[in-house]
Design an enzyme around this catalytic site. Structure first.
Site, PDB file in Angstrom:
ATOM      1  N   LYS A 287      53.493  33.909  29.154  1.00 21.16           N
ATOM      2  CA  LYS A 287      53.362  34.533  30.776  1.00 21.16           C
ATOM      3  C   LYS A 287      52.262  33.913  31.365  1.00 21.16           C
ATOM      4  O   LYS A 287      52.333  33.441  32.517  1.00 21.16           O
ATOM      5  CB  LYS A 287      53.100  35.923  30.427  1.00 21.16           C
ATOM      6  CG  LYS A 287      53.187  36.742  31.722  1.00 21.16           C
ATOM      7  CD  LYS A 287      53.570  38.024  31.690  1.00 21.16           C
ATOM      8  CE  LYS A 287      52.451  38.997  30.981  1.00 21.16           C
ATOM      9  NZ  LYS A 287      51.199  39.105  31.763  1.00 21.16           N
ATOM     10  N   SER A 288      51.133  33.637  30.882  1.00 21.18           N
ATOM     11  CA  SER A 288      49.957  33.122  31.344  1.00 21.18           C
ATOM     12  C   SER A 288      50.310  31.724  31.940  1.00 21.18           C
ATOM     13  O   SER A 288      49.921  31.411  33.171  1.00 21.18           O
ATOM     14  CB  SER A 288      48.723  32.999  30.794  1.00 21.18           C
ATOM     15  OG  SER A 288      48.322  34.193  30.604  1.00 21.18           O
TER      16      SER A 288
ATOM     17  N   GLY B  23      49.130  41.594  37.545  1.00 22.08           N
ATOM     18  CA  GLY B  23      47.649  41.324  37.680  1.00 22.08           C
ATOM     19  C   GLY B  23      47.082  40.108  37.820  1.00 22.08           C
ATOM     20  O   GLY B  23      46.541  39.528  38.813  1.00 22.08           O
TER      21      GLY B  23
ATOM     22  N   ARG C 277      44.456  49.018  40.063  1.00 20.74           N
ATOM     23  CA  ARG C 277      43.528  47.967  39.056  1.00 20.74           C
ATOM     24  C   ARG C 277      42.613  47.247  39.909  1.00 20.74           C
ATOM     25  O   ARG C 277      42.822  46.970  41.192  1.00 20.74           O
ATOM     26  CB  ARG C 277      44.578  47.090  38.446  1.00 20.74           C
ATOM     27  CG  ARG C 277      45.383  47.779  37.383  1.00 20.74           C
ATOM     28  CD  ARG C 277      46.449  46.677  36.660  1.00 20.74           C
ATOM     29  NE  ARG C 277      45.486  45.878  35.842  1.00 20.74           N
ATOM     30  CZ  ARG C 277      46.233  44.896  35.204  1.00 20.74           C
ATOM     31  NH1 ARG C 277      47.434  44.377  35.346  1.00 20.74           N
ATOM     32  NH2 ARG C 277      45.194  44.091  34.455  1.00 20.74           N
TER      33      ARG C 277
ATOM     34  N   GLN D   8      41.745  35.641  34.503  1.00 20.60           N
ATOM     35  CA  GLN D   8      42.329  35.829  36.002  1.00 20.60           C
ATOM     36  C   GLN D   8      40.950  35.536  37.086  1.00 20.60           C
ATOM     37  O   GLN D   8      41.288  34.905  38.080  1.00 20.60           O
ATOM     38  CB  GLN D   8      42.641  37.376  36.227  1.00 20.60           C
ATOM     39  CG  GLN D   8      44.036  37.413  35.109  1.00 20.60           C
ATOM     40  CD  GLN D   8      44.456  38.796  35.262  1.00 20.60           C
ATOM     41  OE1 GLN D   8      44.146  39.695  36.058  1.00 20.60           O
ATOM     42  NE2 GLN D   8      45.470  38.868  34.434  1.00 20.60           N
TER      43      GLN D   8
ATOM     44  N   ASP E 295      45.225  40.912  24.981  1.00 25.09           N
ATOM     45  CA  ASP E 295      46.498  41.745  25.547  1.00 25.09           C
ATOM     46  C   ASP E 295      47.036  42.336  24.019  1.00 25.09           C
ATOM     47  O   ASP E 295      48.095  43.096  24.076  1.00 25.09           O
ATOM     48  CB  ASP E 295      47.605  40.481  25.769  1.00 25.09           C
ATOM     49  CG  ASP E 295      46.873  40.337  27.282  1.00 25.09           C
ATOM     50  OD1 ASP E 295      46.454  41.223  28.019  1.00 25.09           O
ATOM     51  OD2 ASP E 295      47.401  38.992  27.739  1.00 25.09           O
TER      52      ASP E 295
ATOM     53  N   LYS F 287      43.777  47.611  32.196  1.00 24.06           N
ATOM     54  CA  LYS F 287      45.082  46.608  31.977  1.00 24.06           C
ATOM     55  C   LYS F 287      46.205  47.511  32.690  1.00 24.06           C
ATOM     56  O   LYS F 287      46.016  48.529  33.505  1.00 24.06           O
ATOM     57  CB  LYS F 287      45.310  46.719  30.593  1.00 24.06           C
ATOM     58  CG  LYS F 287      44.332  45.504  29.893  1.00 24.06           C
ATOM     59  CD  LYS F 287      44.257  44.112  30.438  1.00 24.06           C
ATOM     60  CE  LYS F 287      43.291  43.371  30.006  1.00 24.06           C
ATOM     61  NZ  LYS F 287      43.111  42.062  30.715  1.00 24.06           N
TER      62      LYS F 287
ATOM     63  N   ARG G 215      44.715  51.356  28.181  1.00 26.14           N
ATOM     64  CA  ARG G 215      45.433  51.066  26.968  1.00 26.14           C
ATOM     65  C   ARG G 215      44.794  51.751  25.809  1.00 26.14           C
ATOM     66  O   ARG G 215      45.412  52.317  24.762  1.00 26.14           O
ATOM     67  CB  ARG G 215      45.617  49.679  26.617  1.00 26.14           C
ATOM     68  CG  ARG G 215      46.532  48.970  27.298  1.00 26.14           C
ATOM     69  CD  ARG G 215      46.840  47.536  27.076  1.00 26.14           C
ATOM     70  NE  ARG G 215      48.067  46.938  27.961  1.00 26.14           N
ATOM     71  CZ  ARG G 215      48.295  46.000  28.194  1.00 26.14           C
ATOM     72  NH1 ARG G 215      47.435  44.644  27.676  1.00 26.14           N
ATOM     73  NH2 ARG G 215      49.311  45.423  28.656  1.00 26.14           N
TER      74      ARG G 215
ATOM     75  N   ARG H  78      53.367  46.392  26.906  1.00 26.85           N
ATOM     76  CA  ARG H  78      52.996  46.170  25.649  1.00 26.85           C
ATOM     77  C   ARG H  78      52.720  47.438  25.028  1.00 26.85           C
ATOM     78  O   ARG H  78      52.738  47.602  23.627  1.00 26.85           O
ATOM     79  CB  ARG H  78      51.597  45.489  25.630  1.00 26.85           C
ATOM     80  CG  ARG H  78      51.745  43.973  26.416  1.00 26.85           C
ATOM     81  CD  ARG H  78      50.630  43.168  25.938  1.00 26.85           C
ATOM     82  NE  ARG H  78      50.470  41.942  26.964  1.00 26.85           N
ATOM     83  CZ  ARG H  78      51.402  41.037  27.330  1.00 26.85           C
ATOM     84  NH1 ARG H  78      52.237  40.900  26.041  1.00 26.85           N
ATOM     85  NH2 ARG H  78      51.087  39.865  27.920  1.00 26.85           N
TER      86      ARG H  78
END
Ligand code: S3P
Length: 443
Positions: free
Chosen positions: A23-24, A96, A124, A171, A317, A344, A348, A392
């Site tokens: 994904k990143s 995000g 967030r 990020q 993650d 997140k 979480r 997740r």
């Protein structure tokens, strides 16, 4: 009416599976491909919702990005100065990464733009990118005193800065470096621990000189990015779910093909190996500047461990699924220094303590982590658990059902399409049974 997912316990998990693209790396491939001169061809791009939002944002700014019949994405880059003002708000959905990276880029573009997202994303923290960008000269306004989206950005000329980031966040680092690409002079970011370094690697691949000095990374403004052909590795953060499922379900043996093993992402592997996991790395190779391998995972008896806070950014993650492994290990596992988990896609720490606690895990919430007393006999399951809209958390709860004594039902906007399209089918290839059923109306 929203659907629920039911994960059923069953026999061993066996077989080989490919993983969806990272994904990143996928977000970055779309962003840098759009800013490059010439065409880029991206193989194995993650076609999850988050990345498709980034694609949509660049299309709204005039970039021609399309999927060709064989699945390769072709992006006609417009160069650093070629984007056009979007005619509408850019909705980044749940992402995000999409929002923070675009904030950095848009701060230095000569037009107005607004970034928004879903309920989770609008809650967030965005101050962590707004603060350094404002120091560079950016004109950004957001809700709650610039702390939250929607963010309205009037692009302007930026000046390079040396930024000392208080958080190890890729990020934040990438947002500042993206602003640095359009800024005058040099921009550097120093972080307290190394966060994932995909930006640095991919900028280099696109021909941008990136300097690194320990934990400081710098770029000089106004470089030229050159379009390229790139293959996105399989996402180790997605591999983590079948990996832990295979470790927990007796007699399992699973091979995960083409997984990215960038050292800034392999914290979970190190933790599981330290717990006694039988994981072998096979066929180590390189894909577009990123290391890749196949991972063979066999059912293992795990022992609890104390997680050193330095490992946290390299496994950031993976804590939901790591907590499940720890909940089924022998002895105590302690995670501290992980307060980032509270901001997140969901909180979480809370979501996982509640969800796994419902399945019989002995798990205690700490302000910055979790204390887990393992149950090597496995979890009971048999309960309905809440995903809190977090992909997740949802996948962790489903894996808990595959390994528990009784089925686990997952509700609460369990949208795994964010990062792992086809998750239930992929687990099905290995013999894991996850079914979607019509659920109650959710508020
Ligand atoms: C990401 C960085 C991490 C990670 C997220 C993806 C990225 O966030 O949790 O899923 O692609 O840069 P932080 O940078 O906030 O730690």
């Amino acid at each position: 009416m929203s659907s629920q997912l039911i994960a059923h316990p069953g026999g061993p998990l066996r077989g080989e599976i490919p993983l969806p693209g990272d994904k990143s790396i996928s977000h970055r491939a779309v962003i840098f491909g759009s800013l490059a001169e010439g065409e880029s061809r991206i193989h194995h791009l993650l076609e999850g919702e988050d990345v498709l939002r980034t694609v949509a944002a660049f299309r709204a700014m005039g970039v021609d990005a399309r999927r060709e019949p064989g699945g390769v994405w072709r992006i006609r880059g417009v160069g650093l100065d070629g984007l056009s003002e979007p005619g509408d708000v850019l909705d980044m959905g749940n992402s995000g990464t999409g929002m923070r990276l675009l904030a950095g880029l848009l701060a230095g573009q000569p037009f107005f733009s607004v970034l928004t997202g879903d309920d989770s994303l609008r809650g967030r923290p965005m101050g962590r990118v707004a603060v350094p960008l404002v120091r560079m000269g950016a004109r950004i306004l957001g809700r709650d005193n610039n702390r939250c989206a929607p963010l309205a950005i009037q692009g302007t000329e930026l000046i390079g800065i040396d930024y000392l980031s208080p958080v190890a966040s890729a990020q934040v680092k990438t947002a500042v470096l993206l602003a640095g690409l359009t800024a005058s002079g040099r921009t550097s970011v120093s972080e307290p621990a190394l966060s994932r370094d995909h930006t640095e690697r991919m900028l280099t691949a696109f021909g941008v000189p990136v300097e690194r000095d320990g934990l400081i990374v710098s770029v000089t403004g106004r470089p030229r990015l050159q379009g390229l052909e790139l293959t996105v590795p399989g996402d180790i953060s997605s591999a983590a779910f079948p990996m832990v499922a295979a470790l927990l379900v007796p007699d399992s043996e699973v091979t995960l093909i083409g997984v990215g093993i960038n050292p800034s992402r392999t914290g979970l592997l190190d933790l599981l190996l330290a717990m006694g996991a039988d994981i072998e790395l096979l066929n180590a190779r390189d894909a577009g500047g990123e290391p890749v391998a196949d991972l063979r995972v066999r059912h293992s008896r795990l022992r609890g461990i104390r997680v050193a806070p330095e490992v946290v950014p390299r496994a950031i993650d993976e804590f939901p699924i790591f907590a499940l492994a720890a909940a089924c290990a022998e002895g105590e596992t302690l995670v501290t220094g992980a307060e980032e988990l509270r901001v997140k896609e969901s909180d979480r720490i809370h979501a996982i303590a509640l969800g796994l606690g419902r399945q019989g895990a002995r798990i205690e919430e700490l302000p910055d982590g979790l204390r887990i007393q393992g149950r090597p006999e496995g979890l009971e399951g048999g309960s309905v658990a809440e995903a809190f809209g977090d992909h997740r958390v949802a996948m962790t709860l489903m894996v808990s059902g595959l390994a528990a004594a009784r089925a686990v039902t997952v509700r609460g906007r369990a949208n795994v399409e964010t990062s792992f399209p086809g998750f239930a089918d992929t687990m099905g290839i290995l013999g894991g049974r996850i079914e979607r059923v019509a659920g109650e109306k959710e508020s």
